[in-house]
Every structure is written in C-alpha cells, then in structure tokens.
Design a protein around this motif. Structure first.
Motif, mmCIF file in Angstrom:
data_model
loop_
_atom_site.group_PDB
_atom_site.id
_atom_site.type_symbol
_atom_site.label_atom_id
_atom_site.label_comp_id
_atom_site.label_asym_id
_atom_site.label_seq_id
_atom_site.Cartn_x
_atom_site.Cartn_y
_atom_site.Cartn_z
ATOM 1 N N PHE A 19 0.820 -1.222 0.000
ATOM 2 C CA PHE A 19 0.000 0.000 0.000
ATOM 3 C C PHE A 19 0.849 1.265 0.000
ATOM 4 C CE2 PHE A 19 0.845 -1.046 4.402
ATOM 5 C CZ PHE A 19 1.098 0.181 4.999
ATOM 6 N N LEU A 20 2.128 1.130 0.369
ATOM 7 C CA LEU A 20 3.007 2.308 0.395
ATOM 8 C C LEU A 20 3.389 2.772 -1.008
ATOM 9 C CD1 LEU A 20 5.467 1.478 3.332
ATOM 10 C CD2 LEU A 20 3.511 3.035 3.349
ATOM 11 N N ARG A 21 3.036 1.983 -2.012
ATOM 12 C CA ARG A 21 3.342 2.401 -3.388
ATOM 13 C C ARG A 21 2.617 3.679 -3.780
ATOM 14 N NH1 ARG A 21 3.121 -3.295 -3.995
ATOM 15 N NH2 ARG A 21 5.160 -4.164 -4.557
ATOM 16 N N VAL A 22 1.569 4.000 -3.039
ATOM 17 C CA VAL A 22 0.831 5.222 -3.343
ATOM 18 C C VAL A 22 1.714 6.454 -3.186
ATOM 19 C CG1 VAL A 22 -0.029 5.620 -0.992
ATOM 20 C CG2 VAL A 22 -1.378 6.408 -2.942
ATOM 21 N N PHE A 23 2.768 6.334 -2.372
ATOM 22 C CA PHE A 23 3.683 7.463 -2.175
ATOM 23 C C PHE A 23 4.539 7.719 -3.415
ATOM 24 C CE2 PHE A 23 2.608 6.425 2.163
ATOM 25 C CZ PHE A 23 2.564 7.660 2.792
ATOM 26 N N GLN A 24 4.542 6.796 -4.362
ATOM 27 C CA GLN A 24 5.295 6.998 -5.590
ATOM 28 C C GLN A 24 4.604 8.013 -6.506
ATOM 29 O OE1 GLN A 24 8.253 5.313 -5.759
ATOM 30 N NE2 GLN A 24 7.713 4.416 -3.776
ATOM 31 N N TYR A 25 3.309 8.201 -6.279
ATOM 32 C CA TYR A 25 2.539 9.099 -7.147
ATOM 33 C C TYR A 25 2.794 10.554 -6.762
ATOM 34 C CZ TYR A 25 0.026 5.002 -8.798
ATOM 35 O OH TYR A 25 -0.304 3.794 -9.364
ATOM 36 N N LEU A 26 3.231 11.317 -7.734
ATOM 37 C CA LEU A 26 3.561 12.720 -7.500
ATOM 38 C C LEU A 26 2.352 13.518 -7.027
ATOM 39 C CD1 LEU A 26 5.483 15.135 -7.687
ATOM 40 C CD2 LEU A 26 5.005 15.240 -10.136
ATOM 41 N N THR A 27 1.205 13.290 -7.639
ATOM 42 C CA THR A 27 0.002 14.052 -7.257
ATOM 43 C C THR A 27 -0.406 13.758 -5.819
ATOM 44 O OG1 THR A 27 -1.285 12.286 -8.312
ATOM 45 C CG2 THR A 27 -0.898 14.281 -9.599
ATOM 46 N N PHE A 28 -0.246 12.525 -5.380
ATOM 47 C CA PHE A 28 -0.581 12.168 -3.994
ATOM 48 C C PHE A 28 0.321 12.916 -3.018
ATOM 49 C CE2 PHE A 28 0.019 9.388 -0.264
ATOM 50 C CZ PHE A 28 -1.286 9.309 0.189
ATOM 51 N N ARG A 29 1.607 12.921 -3.316
ATOM 52 C CA ARG A 29 2.543 13.623 -2.433
ATOM 53 C C ARG A 29 2.307 15.125 -2.454
ATOM 54 N NH1 ARG A 29 7.445 13.364 -4.262
ATOM 55 N NH2 ARG A 29 7.147 12.087 -6.132
ATOM 56 N N ALA A 30 1.866 15.677 -3.588
ATOM 57 C CA ALA A 30 1.576 17.106 -3.669
ATOM 58 C C ALA A 30 0.393 17.472 -2.769
ATOM 59 C CB ALA A 30 1.289 17.500 -5.115
ATOM 60 N N VAL A 31 -0.647 16.639 -2.792
ATOM 61 C CA VAL A 31 -1.806 16.885 -1.926
ATOM 62 C C VAL A 31 -1.396 16.842 -0.462
ATOM 63 C CG1 VAL A 31 -4.031 15.958 -1.169
ATOM 64 C CG2 VAL A 31 -3.499 16.061 -3.601
ATOM 65 N N LEU A 32 -0.598 15.852 -0.100
ATOM 66 C CA LEU A 32 -0.147 15.751 1.287
ATOM 67 C C LEU A 32 0.770 16.913 1.658
ATOM 68 C CD1 LEU A 32 0.506 11.919 1.692
ATOM 69 C CD2 LEU A 32 -1.428 13.263 2.498
ATOM 70 N N ALA A 33 1.558 17.392 0.710
ATOM 71 C CA ALA A 33 2.425 18.549 0.981
ATOM 72 C C ALA A 33 1.592 19.784 1.287
ATOM 73 C CB ALA A 33 3.342 18.807 -0.214
ATOM 74 N N ALA A 34 0.526 19.984 0.519
ATOM 75 C CA ALA A 34 -0.350 21.130 0.755
ATOM 76 C C ALA A 34 -1.018 21.020 2.124
ATOM 77 C CB ALA A 34 -1.402 21.222 -0.345
ATOM 78 N N MET A 35 -1.519 19.833 2.461
ATOM 79 C CA MET A 35 -2.178 19.622 3.748
ATOM 80 C C MET A 35 -1.191 19.796 4.905
ATOM 81 S SD MET A 35 -4.582 16.341 2.807
ATOM 82 C CE MET A 35 -5.054 16.138 4.522
ATOM 83 N N THR A 36 0.006 19.282 4.741
ATOM 84 C CA THR A 36 1.015 19.397 5.800
ATOM 85 C C THR A 36 1.375 20.857 6.057
ATOM 86 O OG1 THR A 36 1.950 17.252 5.182
ATOM 87 C CG2 THR A 36 3.329 18.694 6.518
ATOM 88 N N ALA A 37 1.627 21.603 4.982
ATOM 89 C CA ALA A 37 1.988 23.018 5.128
ATOM 90 C C ALA A 37 0.846 23.809 5.750
ATOM 91 C CB ALA A 37 2.362 23.601 3.772
ATOM 92 N N LEU A 38 -0.384 23.488 5.344
ATOM 93 C CA LEU A 38 -1.556 24.185 5.895
ATOM 94 C C LEU A 38 -1.676 23.928 7.390
ATOM 95 C CD1 LEU A 38 -4.185 25.795 5.482
ATOM 96 C CD2 LEU A 38 -5.314 23.639 4.911
ATOM 97 N N LEU A 39 -1.541 22.677 7.803
ATOM 98 C CA LEU A 39 -1.678 22.339 9.218
ATOM 99 C C LEU A 39 -0.539 22.924 10.045
ATOM 100 C CD1 LEU A 39 -2.874 18.617 8.933
ATOM 101 C CD2 LEU A 39 -4.237 20.637 9.513
ATOM 102 N N ILE A 40 0.675 22.916 9.496
ATOM 103 C CA ILE A 40 1.806 23.521 10.202
ATOM 104 C C ILE A 40 1.560 25.007 10.429
ATOM 105 C CG2 ILE A 40 4.239 24.194 9.968
ATOM 106 C CD1 ILE A 40 4.736 21.510 8.612
ATOM 107 N N GLY A 41 1.088 25.692 9.372
ATOM 108 C CA GLY A 41 0.828 27.122 9.490
ATOM 109 C C GLY A 41 -0.255 27.435 10.505
ATOM 110 N N LEU A 42 -1.339 26.682 10.472
ATOM 111 C CA LEU A 42 -2.436 26.917 11.419
ATOM 112 C C LEU A 42 -2.017 26.590 12.848
ATOM 113 C CD1 LEU A 42 -5.482 25.493 9.410
ATOM 114 C CD2 LEU A 42 -4.848 27.897 9.734
#
Length: 393
Positions: A19-42
């Motif tokens: 199931f960790l193969r999903v991390f190979q997808y660039l779009t998946f990591r981009a979504v998580l990057a946006a969510m991570t940055a948003l949560l860090i900022g808040l």
C-alpha cells in the motif's frame, strides 16, 4: 524524505507493505504537501505571532501614507517566517531529495528570505526606517539570482548534475559560444511553434530579470491585508500545473511543450507554497494579526520567478502575475516621472495619487477590502488565461 523511506520499506517488504506504493505518485505527495503546510501554518501561527509580539517586531506606518492604515501601527511583521517554515518542512518531507530543481528553488526562496529578514530586522528592531539600503539589497538579490540563472541555463538542458558540469565546461572551452538546446528557448504562449533561442548569456540575463523582478514585484504588492498572499497562492498553484505537464514526457509531447525531466517534482513545492500561503492568510486576513514583511514577500516572489524559468513559462508568469507587474510598473513610473519633472520643472509631479497601485485606488475612495478582493478576482481571471495557454496553441 518520506519517499525514500517508503522506497526502502518496499524493497524490504514488497508484499506486506504494498500500500506504500501510493507514495510513488507525484500528485498524492503534492496533496499531502499542501495539507502538511496548511496544518503547520495553522498550528504554529499563534505561537509565531506571540513571539513576534514579545520581540516588539511591530510594523512602522508612514505618516504620509493612507491615514486609515495608521491604526495598524505595531501589528507584528516578519510573519513571512511562518510561510517559510510551512514550505520548508512540508517540501522536505514529501519531495524526492534527488531532484535538483526543487533544491534550486528552495535555495533561492530561503536566500531571498534571508535578505528580507535582514531588511525587516533593521527596520523594526534597529528602528532604521530605511532598513537594508536599496543597493545592498539589490546586490544580494542579483548575486543569488545570477548563481541560480547560471546553473539553470545548463540544468534545464541536461538531466544530471554531471552532464550539467560537462555542458558548462564545454561552453567555457568553446569560448562561450556553445548554444543551448531548443528546450531552453523562450516560449511564446498561445502559438504552436513560436520560440526564440536565447543563447547562454540571453538565458542568464532573462532568468536573472525574472527571478529578481518577480521578487521585488511581490514585495511591492504586499501592502494591504491579504493582498499579496492570495495571488501568490493562485499563481504558484497554476505554475505547479505547468511543472507537472513539462515534467511528463507524454503530456508535454501532446501539448507541444518542451519535456524537462525532473520539473514535475516542483508540483510538491508549489502545493506546499499554496498550503502555507492559505494558512498565513488565516492570520493575515483583514484585520490582519500579522504582516508578511520582506522576509516573506521577497522569498515567495523569488520562488515564483525560479519556477517560471525552470518550466520555461516566463511570459505566462507575467500574464498570470499581472497584478504584480502592474504594482511594480506603478512604482517605476511614479518614481521616474517624479524625478524627471523635478529636474525639468523644479517641482516633482506624480502620475498616480500614491504608489504602489493599490494605494492609488485607496486614495480614490476604494475600501481596503474592495481593493484586495478585486485584485484577487483579477488574478483568478489572469491565471485562467495562463492555464488556457496549455491547450490553446
């Protein structure tokens, strides 16, 4: 970092952790990057604002400026550090560490952020109204911009740092006469096959102008609550789409864009910038609890310019960032005309009621929120025009 970790785990337990193969997808990591940055900022926003307040890092307000802004005196500034923390942590977590383009954008972003920090610190802590002198600031911006432009001139043309070094040495040994491949040409949007060869010196000059110009243009725009950050989010997100397209051979071939291997990874950075920007807007919306300061504005503008250079979308950046261009031009026109008329007539005259442009509209009676929201709407429309160039060729 997490991509490398998942790859290592998959190599050890390919069936149990499939199931960790999903991390190979660039779009998946981009979504998580946006969510991570948003949560860090808040999460860290209140703490950053509290620390800036304790350090008495308050925004000075010009007495001759818009009178309605005098009530903002003392609002914590240098809040751009919150954006940079979100971008830095999120990008490091989710991007492929072997990608050279993301490292270049990160170095430019945090290099320009350091310049902005020094400028802001002198203004608000040392109580020096001039901050870092214009020549000093321009020198450091130019130095970082030139180093990045020199590397990108050969990096865009090749696929590895070894090949970049080889191409650079060939250029030097040829007496600086070697040409760059077509993928380094200046692309004209909305036309199928119109591009202009720049040569190495032309590429470096244009790249330097775009990086340094974008940095200062965003800085000029940062003058009202929420005015600069939302256009940065919109333009950065749109550039992320271009990065994804030129980074994929199939998409770039179909849409007649030059294929630039590795550029797609910039989508992670753009997503992190969008998430961090939205988190900052939470605290920067009118009435602002914190201002961005030069530390954020210079850094974000430099990031946009560098991404545009890598994806070969310098002209599209000027279209989508039309608000930034208009703000910068208003300052250039105002200062130039004032100096010219003062030298010729003895009294300086102005084209605008006040520069940058957003202050002109305030002087004409627009409310601050009206100016901000209308500039946002214009940026949204311009980003749609820029994205239309993907297909309308």
């Amino acid at each position: 970092m997490l991509l490398s970790l998942t790859q290592w785990l998959l190599a050890l337990y390919p069936e149990d952790l499939g199931f960790l193969r999903v991390f190979q997808y660039l779009t998946f990591r981009a979504v998580l990057a946006a969510m991570t940055a948003l949560l860090i900022g808040l999460a860290f926003g209140p703490w950053v604002i509290r620390k800036l307040t304790e350090m008495k890092i308050g925004q000075p307000i010009r007495e001759y400026g818009v009178q309605a802004h005098l009530g903002k005196r003392g609002t914590p500034t240098m809040g751009g550090v919150l954006v940079l923390i979100g971008i830095g942590v999120s990008t490091l977590l989710w991007f492929d560490w072997s990608n050279r383009f993301v490292w270049v954008v990160m170095l430019v972003t945090f290099g320009f952020g350091a310049i902005g920090w020094a400028d802001d610190y002198r203004k608000v802590v040392h109580k020096d109204p001039e901050g870092m002198r214009s020549r000093e600031k321009f020198f450091w911006q130019s130095l970082i911009g030139l180093v990045a432009a020199l590397y990108l001139a050969f990096s865009v043309a090749e696929t590895s740092n070894l090949r970049v070094l080889e191409l650079f040495l060939n250029w030097v040994s040829s007496g600086f006469s070697a040409e760059l491949p077509p993928r380094a040409d200046l692309m004209v949007p909305f036309f199928k096959s119109i591009s202009y060869p720049l040569g190495v010196f032309g590429f470096i000059a244009l790249s330097w102008f775009v990086i340094v110009g974008a940095s200062n243009a965003v800085n000029f725009t940062d003058g009202l609550d929420g005015l600069a950050i939302m256009p940065v989010v919109l333009v950065g997100s749109a550039l992320g789409v271009f990065a994804y397209v030129v980074g994929r051979a199939d998409f770039s071939r179909y849409l007649l864009f030059p294929h630039i291997p590795g550029a797609g990874e910039l989508l992670v950075f753009c997503a992190a910038m969008a998430g961090a920007g939205l988190a900052f807007l939470w605290f920067n919306a009118n009435p602002a609890q914190v201002f961005m300061g030069d530390v954020g504005a210079l850094a974000l503008g430099g990031a946009l310019g560098t991404i545009a250079v890598i994806t070969r979308q310098e002209i599209v950046l000027a279209i989508m960032g039309g608000i930034f261009v208009a703000e910068a031009l208003s300052v250039i026109i105002q200062v130039s005309w004032f100096k010219y008329t003062k030298r010729r007539y003895g009294v300086g005259r102005r084209v605008f009621l006040m520069a940058p442009l957003h202050h002109h509209f305030e002087k004409k009676g627009w409310g601050e929120t009206q100016v901000v929201v209308r500039f946002w709407i214009i940026t949204m429309l311009l980003c749609l025009v820029g994205l239309a160039s993907l297909k309308l060729r």
